[in-house]
Design an enzyme around this catalytic site. Structure first.
Site, PDB file in Angstrom:
ATOM      1  N   ARG A 133       0.850  -1.188   0.000  1.00  0.00           N
ATOM      2  CA  ARG A 133       0.000   0.000   0.000  1.00  0.00           C
ATOM      3  C   ARG A 133       0.891   1.245   0.000  1.00  0.00           C
ATOM      4  NH1 ARG A 133      -4.678   0.629   4.555  1.00  0.00           N
ATOM      5  NH2 ARG A 133      -2.891   1.120   5.903  1.00  0.00           N
ATOM      6  N   ASP A 314     -35.013   6.153   5.108  1.00  0.00           N
ATOM      7  CA  ASP A 314     -35.094   6.888   6.376  1.00  0.00           C
ATOM      8  C   ASP A 314     -35.779   6.123   7.493  1.00  0.00           C
ATOM      9  OD1 ASP A 314     -34.315   9.227   4.765  1.00  0.00           O
ATOM     10  OD2 ASP A 314     -36.370   9.045   4.001  1.00  0.00           O
TER      11      ASP A 314
HETATM   12  C1  LIG Z   1      -6.049   2.146  10.247  1.00  0.00           C
HETATM   13  C2  LIG Z   1      -4.664   1.783  10.567  1.00  0.00           C
HETATM   14  C3  LIG Z   1      -4.357   1.165  11.782  1.00  0.00           C
HETATM   15  C4  LIG Z   1      -5.417   0.659  12.734  1.00  0.00           C
HETATM   16  O1  LIG Z   1      -5.982  -0.535  12.229  1.00  0.00           O
HETATM   17  P1  LIG Z   1      -6.984  -1.408  13.126  1.00  0.00           P
HETATM   18  O2  LIG Z   1      -7.217  -2.609  12.317  1.00  0.00           O
HETATM   19  O3  LIG Z   1      -8.215  -0.578  13.297  1.00  0.00           O
HETATM   20  O4  LIG Z   1      -6.312  -1.660  14.407  1.00  0.00           O
HETATM   21  C5  LIG Z   1      -3.025   0.983  12.092  1.00  0.00           C
HETATM   22  N1  LIG Z   1      -2.052   1.369  11.240  1.00  0.00           N
HETATM   23  C6  LIG Z   1      -2.315   1.942  10.052  1.00  0.00           C
HETATM   24  C7  LIG Z   1      -1.197   2.326   9.147  1.00  0.00           C
HETATM   25  C8  LIG Z   1      -3.627   2.156   9.662  1.00  0.00           C
HETATM   26  O5  LIG Z   1      -3.888   2.705   8.476  1.00  0.00           O
END
Ligand SMILES: *Cc1c(COP(=O)(O)O)cnc(C)c1O
Length: 373
Positions: A133, A314
């Site tokens: 990502r 709604d």
């Molecule tokens: C959203 C996110 C988290 C948290 O993820 P959870 O599954 O809600 O614990 C941690 N690190 C990054 C980089 C994220 O984008």
């Protein structure tokens, strides 16, 4: 205020953070993700509770989310988890927001801006160990870290990666998580060999906090756990966290229908016997997905009762049966800490609790903050 509201139990935010802290080594810091308006719970209020409970940092997805917190007077360390546009960089530096970086161009741009402002931009080097990502390749990390470390306008505050399947107990998934941890550890080892201080090492999302607490490194980033849910069934029940959001409404109309009468669009449900139907003012525009029916049950008069027929934009209808004792204006809990949680709703709709709480439309559903239970 309209009948439909999301009650945010802030005491549960604090309970959940303390529960997480308890399973970690005491020196491990907690960064609480408050992105997406704190998963739909309200970023400013959740941030204040998280700080009170001991969160070392708050994480956001966008510069605008960071600025909302700064505008509310929150001066706590903020970590930006996304990559922003070049034109957003001045605000990142100006407001002292720490940000993920993963490539030389972006690092250069941050450095130029920080230099111009006579500031020091705080960065966390994001390494891609298997999420594909955001992140540099593991073999590039040491070069980028050295580049940051030698800059007078940058400060390498952390080194991080993100796990793709930490919430799954399937064997290949477990192996992949261990591989990601190992790749991350190797990056840290090369830093050490090169005499680079990578700052805070962090890797653990909720799945890892619940299932790999030994891989907490210096800081953890549990999001969904703080909001009271496990990220996936395999991570359920490992920590005693409590749902924070409670979606409530009230019955606005009750009427009797005869056996065979259809309810709602498409006439998909017909009463098998004479019954009382309650109409509640919550629908898919509020975030209760149309595909939740049939299946969704709501709590009213101390019992679970089915939503029948299609969910409208709604409103939706609840079958009370003939002798419920329920009256007009009575309170209905759609989901919360009781038998039906956002995880129950998520399972029913083939999604995850994240999508349910994030999806409760903040423009229509007021958040009501409760400190005490
Ligand atoms: C959203 C996110 C988290 C948290 O993820 P959870 O599954 O809600 O614990 C941690 N690190 C990054 C980089 C994220 O984008």
């Amino acid at each position: 205020m309209r009948a439909t509201k999301a009650i945010i139990h802030l005491s549960n935010i604090e309970h959940n953070i303390k529960t997480i802290q308890r399973i970690l080594t005491p020196n491990v810091k907690i960064c609480v993700p408050v992105k997406a308006d704190a998963y739909g719970h309200g970023a400013v209020e959740v941030s204040r509770s998280a700080i009170k409970a001991g969160a070392a940092m708050l994480a956001v997805a966008t510069v605008d989310e960071a600025l909302e917190l700064r505008a509310a007077g929150i001066t706590h360390p903020l970590l930006l988890l996304g990559i922003s546009l070049p034109e957003e960089i001045p605000e990142i530096v100006e407001h002292g927001i720490s940000t993920f970086v993963a490539d030389l161009d972006y690092i250069d741009a941050l450095e130029r801006e920080a230099k111009k402002k006579g500031a020091k931009a705080k960065v966390h080097l994001k390494v891609d160990t298997g999420m594909s990502r955001i992140g540099c390749r593991p073999h590039e990390a040491v070069t980028l870290a050295a580049r940051i470390a030698k800059s007078a306008s940058l400060s390498l505050e952390g080194t991080a990666t993100h796990l793709a399947v930490s919430d799954s107990a399937l064997k290949p998934d477990d192996e992949f998580t261990l591989l990601q941890i190992e790749r991350f550890q190797s990056v840290l080892d090369t830093f050490k060999k090169s005499g680079i201080n990578g700052g805070l090492a962090h890797i653990a999302n909720s799945g890892a906090v619940a299932r790999f607490p030994q891989a907490a490194f210096d800081m953890v980033r549990p999001g969904i756990l703080v909001y009271g849910y496990a990220p996936a069934p395999d991570a359920e029940g490992l920590l005693n966290v409590r749902p924070v959001m409670e979606l409530q409404t009230q019955i606005v109309s009750i009427h009797k229908i005869e056996k065979g009468t259809s309810v709602s669009y498409g006439r998909a449900w017909k009463a098998p016997a004479d019954t009382m139907i309650a109409t509640i003012p919550v629908g898919y525009a509020d975030g209760i997905l149309r595909r939740c029916s049939p299946g969704l049950q709501v709590t009213v008069g101390g019992a679970l009762r089915p939503v029948v027929g299609r969910i409208c934009m709604d409103q939706c209808m609840v079958d009370l049966g003939m002798d419920s004792g329920v009256s007009r204006w009575d309170t209905v809990t759609v989901f919360g800490e009781g038998e039906v949680t956002a995880a129950t709703v998520a399972r029913l709709c083939n999604t995850i609790p994240y999508e349910i709480t994030c999806g409760i439309n903040a423009k229509r559903v007021p958040r009501v903050y409760q400190e005490n239970r």
